[in-house]
Design a protein around this motif. Sequence first.
Motif, PDB file in Angstrom:
ATOM      1  N   LYS A  58       0.723  -1.296  -0.068  1.00  0.00           N
ATOM      2  CA  LYS A  58      -0.109  -0.080   0.195  1.00  0.00           C
ATOM      3  C   LYS A  58       0.986   1.210  -0.028  1.00  0.00           C
ATOM      4  CE  LYS A  58      -3.911  -2.337   2.474  1.00  0.00           C
ATOM      5  NZ  LYS A  58      -4.881  -2.112   3.700  1.00  0.00           N
ATOM      6  N   LYS A  61       2.060   2.026  -3.520  1.00  0.00           N
ATOM      7  CA  LYS A  61       1.050   2.594  -4.082  1.00  0.00           C
ATOM      8  C   LYS A  61       1.127   4.259  -3.925  1.00  0.00           C
ATOM      9  CE  LYS A  61      -1.870  -1.476  -4.648  1.00  0.00           C
ATOM     10  NZ  LYS A  61      -3.171  -1.959  -4.537  1.00  0.00           N
ATOM     11  N   LEU A  86      -6.436   3.554  -5.846  1.00  0.00           N
ATOM     12  CA  LEU A  86      -5.944   2.599  -5.221  1.00  0.00           C
ATOM     13  C   LEU A  86      -6.738   1.668  -4.377  1.00  0.00           C
ATOM     14  CD1 LEU A  86      -2.793   5.092  -3.860  1.00  0.00           C
ATOM     15  CD2 LEU A  86      -2.898   3.751  -6.107  1.00  0.00           C
TER      16      LEU A  86
END
Length: 457
Positions: A58, A61, A86
Amino acid sequence: MPIFYSSPINPLKSVSFLLRSLTWARPMSQSTSIPKKLQRVRDHGYDNYMEVEKKLRKILKFQDLFLCQPHQTIPVSRLDTLARRLDFKQHEAGAFILKFPHVFEIYEHPVRRILYCRLTRKAHLQIEQENRALNDQIPDAVTRLRKLLMMSNTGRLRLEHIRIARRELGFPDDFEYSVILKNPQFFRLFDAKETRNKYIEIVERDPTLAVCAIEKLREKEYREKGIDAEDIRFSFIVNFPPGFKIGKYYRIAVWKWQRIPYWSPYEDVSGYDLRSLEAQKRMEKRAIATIHELLSLTVEKKISLERIAHFRQAMNLPKKLKEFLLQHQGIFYISTRGNFGKLHTVFLREAYKKGELIEPNDLYLARRKLAELVLLSPRKANVDRELVNYRRDREDDEMVGIQSDYVENRFEGFVDEYNVRQDGERGRDSDLNSDSDAGSDFSDEDNKCEETVDAEI
């Protein structure tokens, strides 16, 4: 005379009694082959590793989202809108960023007075270190890609499959130019006529590269420990997870499997007869060696099961990969952590010890720096900010002291100059007074002359 009646005999009971007596007398023999289905035994060291990896995915991203912005900053008001790309829900992106103050920071714009979000200085340094390590190991990436293509049956692979696994293999984002097109003596790109997919093909096979990592490890074990050559010739390093039950017959089955010969993953088996039972056993062990070599070519000695499935047809791998790998839990470990059980990550057990790589490389160390920033406590970030503010306040106090001393010195010089000017003006006034006195005498004489002239007239 009493009459006795005999009860009728049930034939089903007699048959069942006979069968039970036979089973008690002659118990069935246990099989000495590895069972096809085994229950997975968890290893918490690898699962904890994947829990950190879930957060890193995460964060990566978000890093890409920040780096693609013009000034690498995002207003807090637009954060939720951009984070929806995302797969973040409303107000979830802000809460996620606040959890990692060593990676992200929120500041107020000095002119607009608007809250902005950006990467910290430590995060930028980690990105620079990773990019530097990625560019330095491009020659090794060329070698890894050549070995990967040599393991294919036809010497070619789909470019899209390699692009999906580029991070695990240690390839840069522009690997199509920096790795493939810059080395036309090794690789060739072409478009397939049937599927219109782009493929990469190796120009010529190099026999010097057709050496597996397990073969080098066997040679090392043979020279250092002096193990019998017959026992180590086709064997793999087996380290079962804690809590795995190893019975007597399973131990014999593993010992027999270790002695089965197999063909190298770099060897062409298209001309062999694979219909016999012995050939099938060799091909199964060859598939284990192929996956072992594929994991050895990765940067962190791990790759997702879905990435391996992309190379299944090109490398003669079985269809049910998960059940196939669970038969050999001493060589591989499959972790389901990291994406709510939807993602399966395959680890090479012999390459890890206590959750860390035994032989780390520069790219692995650069990526672990980000994991260290994630695992740092938020309290330490607050302490760092207080120290920075303390240093700035101290510097400001020193600057204020220097400026005050400078002003005082300048003021003292101004006072001295003012006194000198006052003394000079006083001297000038005295001179002017003396000059005025001389002028008055001259006027008296003139008046006397004027009076004598008037008297004569």
